[in-house]
Design an enzyme around this catalytic site. Structure first.
Site, PDB file in Angstrom:
ATOM      1  N   GLY A   1      48.294  45.486 169.783  1.00 13.61           N
ATOM      2  CA  GLY A   1      47.838  46.849 170.096  1.00 13.61           C
ATOM      3  C   GLY A   1      46.605  47.213 169.300  1.00 13.61           C
ATOM      4  N   ALA A   2      45.713  46.231 169.150  1.00 18.95           N
ATOM      5  CA  ALA A   2      44.541  46.424 168.284  1.00 18.95           C
ATOM      6  C   ALA A   2      43.340  46.985 169.041  1.00 18.95           C
ATOM      7  CB  ALA A   2      44.170  45.091 167.622  1.00 18.95           C
TER       8      ALA A   2
ATOM      9  N   SER B   1      43.143  50.052 170.375  1.00 19.86           N
ATOM     10  CA  SER B   1      42.922  51.495 170.231  1.00 19.86           C
ATOM     11  C   SER B   1      43.782  52.059 169.107  1.00 19.86           C
ATOM     12  CB  SER B   1      43.196  52.229 171.553  1.00 19.86           C
ATOM     13  OG  SER B   1      44.522  52.645 171.649  1.00 19.86           O
ATOM     14  N   GLY B   2      43.517  53.314 168.774  1.00 23.55           N
ATOM     15  CA  GLY B   2      44.372  54.079 167.879  1.00 23.55           C
ATOM     16  C   GLY B   2      44.649  53.435 166.533  1.00 23.55           C
TER      17      GLY B   2
ATOM     18  N   GLY C   1      46.352  50.720 165.735  1.00 23.05           N
ATOM     19  CA  GLY C   1      46.162  49.269 165.648  1.00 23.05           C
ATOM     20  C   GLY C   1      44.705  48.893 165.424  1.00 23.05           C
TER      21      GLY C   1
ATOM     22  N   SER D   1      58.626  54.648 164.332  1.00 21.24           N
ATOM     23  CA  SER D   1      58.248  56.068 164.397  1.00 21.24           C
ATOM     24  C   SER D   1      59.360  56.876 163.746  1.00 21.24           C
ATOM     25  CB  SER D   1      58.100  56.498 165.854  1.00 21.24           C
ATOM     26  OG  SER D   1      58.076  57.915 165.937  1.00 21.24           O
TER      27      SER D   1
ATOM     28  N   TYR E   1      62.112  56.214 174.303  1.00 21.01           N
ATOM     29  CA  TYR E   1      61.186  55.982 173.194  1.00 21.01           C
ATOM     30  C   TYR E   1      61.928  55.960 171.852  1.00 21.01           C
ATOM     31  CZ  TYR E   1      57.198  56.467 170.061  1.00 21.01           C
ATOM     32  OH  TYR E   1      56.276  56.261 169.044  1.00 21.01           O
TER      33      TYR E   1
HETATM   34  N1  LIG Z   1      50.218  58.368 167.465  1.00 17.01           N
HETATM   35  C1  LIG Z   1      51.258  58.739 166.726  1.00 17.01           C
HETATM   36  O1  LIG Z   1      51.339  59.875 166.205  1.00 17.01           O
HETATM   37  C2  LIG Z   1      52.408  57.774 166.496  1.00 17.01           C
HETATM   38  C3  LIG Z   1      53.547  58.259 165.820  1.00 17.01           C
HETATM   39  C4  LIG Z   1      54.590  57.399 165.592  1.00 17.01           C
HETATM   40  C5  LIG Z   1      54.515  56.085 166.013  1.00 17.01           C
HETATM   41  N2  LIG Z   1      53.416  55.640 166.680  1.00 17.01           N
HETATM   42  C6  LIG Z   1      53.380  54.227 167.095  1.00 17.01           C
HETATM   43  O2  LIG Z   1      52.144  53.656 166.683  1.00 17.01           O
HETATM   44  C7  LIG Z   1      51.873  52.513 167.504  1.00 17.01           C
HETATM   45  C8  LIG Z   1      50.420  52.563 167.948  1.00 17.01           C
HETATM   46  O3  LIG Z   1      50.265  53.670 168.831  1.00 17.01           O
HETATM   47  P1  LIG Z   1      48.948  54.562 168.886  1.00 17.01           P
HETATM   48  O4  LIG Z   1      49.340  55.929 168.500  1.00 17.01           O
HETATM   49  O5  LIG Z   1      47.833  53.895 168.178  1.00 17.01           O
HETATM   50  O6  LIG Z   1      48.706  54.607 170.483  1.00 17.01           O
HETATM   51  P2  LIG Z   1      47.556  53.980 171.402  1.00 17.01           P
HETATM   52  O7  LIG Z   1      46.217  54.457 170.994  1.00 17.01           O
HETATM   53  O8  LIG Z   1      48.017  54.264 172.805  1.00 17.01           O
HETATM   54  O9  LIG Z   1      47.670  52.418 171.111  1.00 17.01           O
HETATM   55  C9  LIG Z   1      48.706  51.637 171.652  1.00 17.01           C
HETATM   56  C10 LIG Z   1      48.264  50.197 171.675  1.00 17.01           C
HETATM   57  O10 LIG Z   1      49.321  49.414 172.263  1.00 17.01           O
HETATM   58  C11 LIG Z   1      48.748  48.627 173.308  1.00 17.01           C
HETATM   59  N3  LIG Z   1      49.716  48.325 174.371  1.00 17.01           N
HETATM   60  C12 LIG Z   1      50.470  49.178 175.090  1.00 17.01           C
HETATM   61  N4  LIG Z   1      51.180  48.500 176.016  1.00 17.01           N
HETATM   62  C13 LIG Z   1      50.854  47.183 175.871  1.00 17.01           C
HETATM   63  C14 LIG Z   1      51.222  45.994 176.539  1.00 17.01           C
HETATM   64  N5  LIG Z   1      52.066  45.997 177.583  1.00 17.01           N
HETATM   65  N6  LIG Z   1      50.697  44.820 176.112  1.00 17.01           N
HETATM   66  C15 LIG Z   1      49.812  44.793 175.088  1.00 17.01           C
HETATM   67  N7  LIG Z   1      49.409  45.881 174.425  1.00 17.01           N
HETATM   68  C16 LIG Z   1      49.920  47.065 174.824  1.00 17.01           C
HETATM   69  C17 LIG Z   1      47.599  49.479 173.852  1.00 17.01           C
HETATM   70  O11 LIG Z   1      46.710  48.676 174.602  1.00 17.01           O
HETATM   71  P3  LIG Z   1      45.653  49.326 175.636  1.00 17.01           P
HETATM   72  O12 LIG Z   1      44.454  49.722 174.808  1.00 17.01           O
HETATM   73  O13 LIG Z   1      45.367  48.216 176.590  1.00 17.01           O
HETATM   74  O14 LIG Z   1      46.327  50.497 176.281  1.00 17.01           O
HETATM   75  C18 LIG Z   1      47.013  49.987 172.544  1.00 17.01           C
HETATM   76  O15 LIG Z   1      46.199  49.008 171.944  1.00 17.01           O
HETATM   77  C19 LIG Z   1      52.894  52.558 168.644  1.00 17.01           C
HETATM   78  O16 LIG Z   1      53.927  51.623 168.383  1.00 17.01           O
HETATM   79  C20 LIG Z   1      53.427  53.984 168.592  1.00 17.01           C
HETATM   80  O17 LIG Z   1      54.738  54.084 169.104  1.00 17.01           O
HETATM   81  C21 LIG Z   1      52.357  56.462 166.936  1.00 17.01           C
END
Ligand SMILES: NC(=O)c1ccc[n+]([C@@H]2O[C@H](COP(=O)([O-])OP(=O)(O)OC[C@H]3O[C@@H](n4cnc5c(N)ncnc54)[C@H](OP(=O)(O)O)[C@@H]3O)[C@@H](O)[C@H]2O)c1
Length: 244
Positions: free
Chosen positions: A10-11, A13-14, A16, A139, A164
């Site tokens: 997940g590198a 965006s966001g 990662g 999370s 989730y």
């Molecule tokens: N944001 C928050 O406040 C928060 C809070 C608690 C936990 N988290 C956790 O943090 C982690 C990162 O999330 P984020 O907030 O950075 O969200 P994000 O910006 O949506 O990043 C998610 C990453 O996962 C990748 N991904 C999703 N489905 C995939 C698949 N089938 N195969 C390969 N890669 C896939 C996405 O790829 P694409 O770029 O191709 O979509 C993206 O790189 C997640 O596990 C999330 O549950 C986030």
């Protein structure tokens, strides 16, 4: 982190991507995993340019497919002799029940089963490193979850928040048991909630409709940066002391 090899899912965006940038900035060899070539190459180019670290690589795999996870593990082992840090970070929220190519519910498959399978397939290269680390991004929402053994895949009734929080609780339980089983091997396993009480401003939930999507969009201006959200992952990957 000079000689350390770190693989991050997940590198693209966001959190990662910010984690990959942070580890590239401290000189690690970073292997970014993305599912989309365009997004992956754009993130790779940005990280290489800003960090001035040439040891950043991209591997492609859709982690909802177990066949692709197996291919990713093989490709990684062909390219690298060992793995110092595995960061399972890719994740999603889905308000609708979607099934993967393997017929599994998407949230459970990507947020939990992919972490489990990729870790299992890479354990031998993690063991090849003197002291390696597994970092699983969960999370704080795991505390709202239960493991519904009678309906793990939401076949009887699917709700996005329930799926989730269950997937994130599964990640916590998996990490604790993994840490226990890895005692004495030199490999540590940790899981984390990124950021603090306030969500991290990423693409997470951006395409989601309904109440959850509305809340994500409404809270966006108040959210913390991906760099702040990546701090715990970077700490667990790079600190001098990191045991489960
Ligand atoms: N944001 C928050 O406040 C928060 C809070 C608690 C936990 N988290 C956790 O943090 C982690 C990162 O999330 P984020 O907030 O950075 O969200 P994000 O910006 O949506 O990043 C998610 C990453 O996962 C990748 N991904 C999703 N489905 C995939 C698949 N089938 N195969 C390969 N890669 C896939 C996405 O790829 P694409 O770029 O191709 O979509 C993206 O790189 C997640 O596990 C999330 O549950 C986030």
């Amino acid at each position: 982190m000079g000689e350390k090899i770190c693989l991050i899912t997940g590198a693209t965006s966001g959190i990662g991507k910010a984690t990959a940038m942070g580890l590239a900035n401290v000189g690690a060899s970073v292997v970014m995993v993305g599912r989309d070539r365009g997004r992956g190459e754009a993130a790779l180019a940005e990280i290489k340019e800003k960090s001035t670290n040439a040891s950043v690589d991209l591997m492609l795999a859709d982690l909802s497919s177990q066949e692709e996870i197996r291919r990713l593990a093989v490709e990684f082992k062909e390219a690298y002799p060992r793995l110092d840090v595995l960061i399972d970070n890719a994740g999603l929220f889905s308000s609708k029940r979607i099934t993967t190519a393997d017929g599994l519910e998407m949230t459970f498959a990507v947020n939990h089963l992919a972490y489990f399978l990729l870790t299992k397939l890479l354990l031998d290269v993690l063991k090849a490193s003197a002291s390696s680390r597994i970092v699983n991004v969960s999370s704080g929402d795991h505390s709202n979850g239960t493991i519904d053994f009678d309906d793990l895949q939401g076949e009887k009734g699917y709700k996005g928040p329930k799926a989730y929080s269950q997937s994130k609780l599964a990640t916590v339980l998996f990490t604790y048991e993994l840490a226990r089983r890895l005692e004495g091997t030199g490999i540590s396993a940790n899981c984390l909630h990124p950021g603090g009480r306030i969500p991290v401003r990423t693409n997470f939930g951006s395409g989601v409709s309904g109440v959850f999507g509305f809340m994500v969009r409404a809270l966006r201006p108040l959210m913390i940066s991906p760099e702040k959200g990546a701090e715990t992952s970077i700490y667990l990957a790079s600190s001098q002391r990191s045991r489960a």
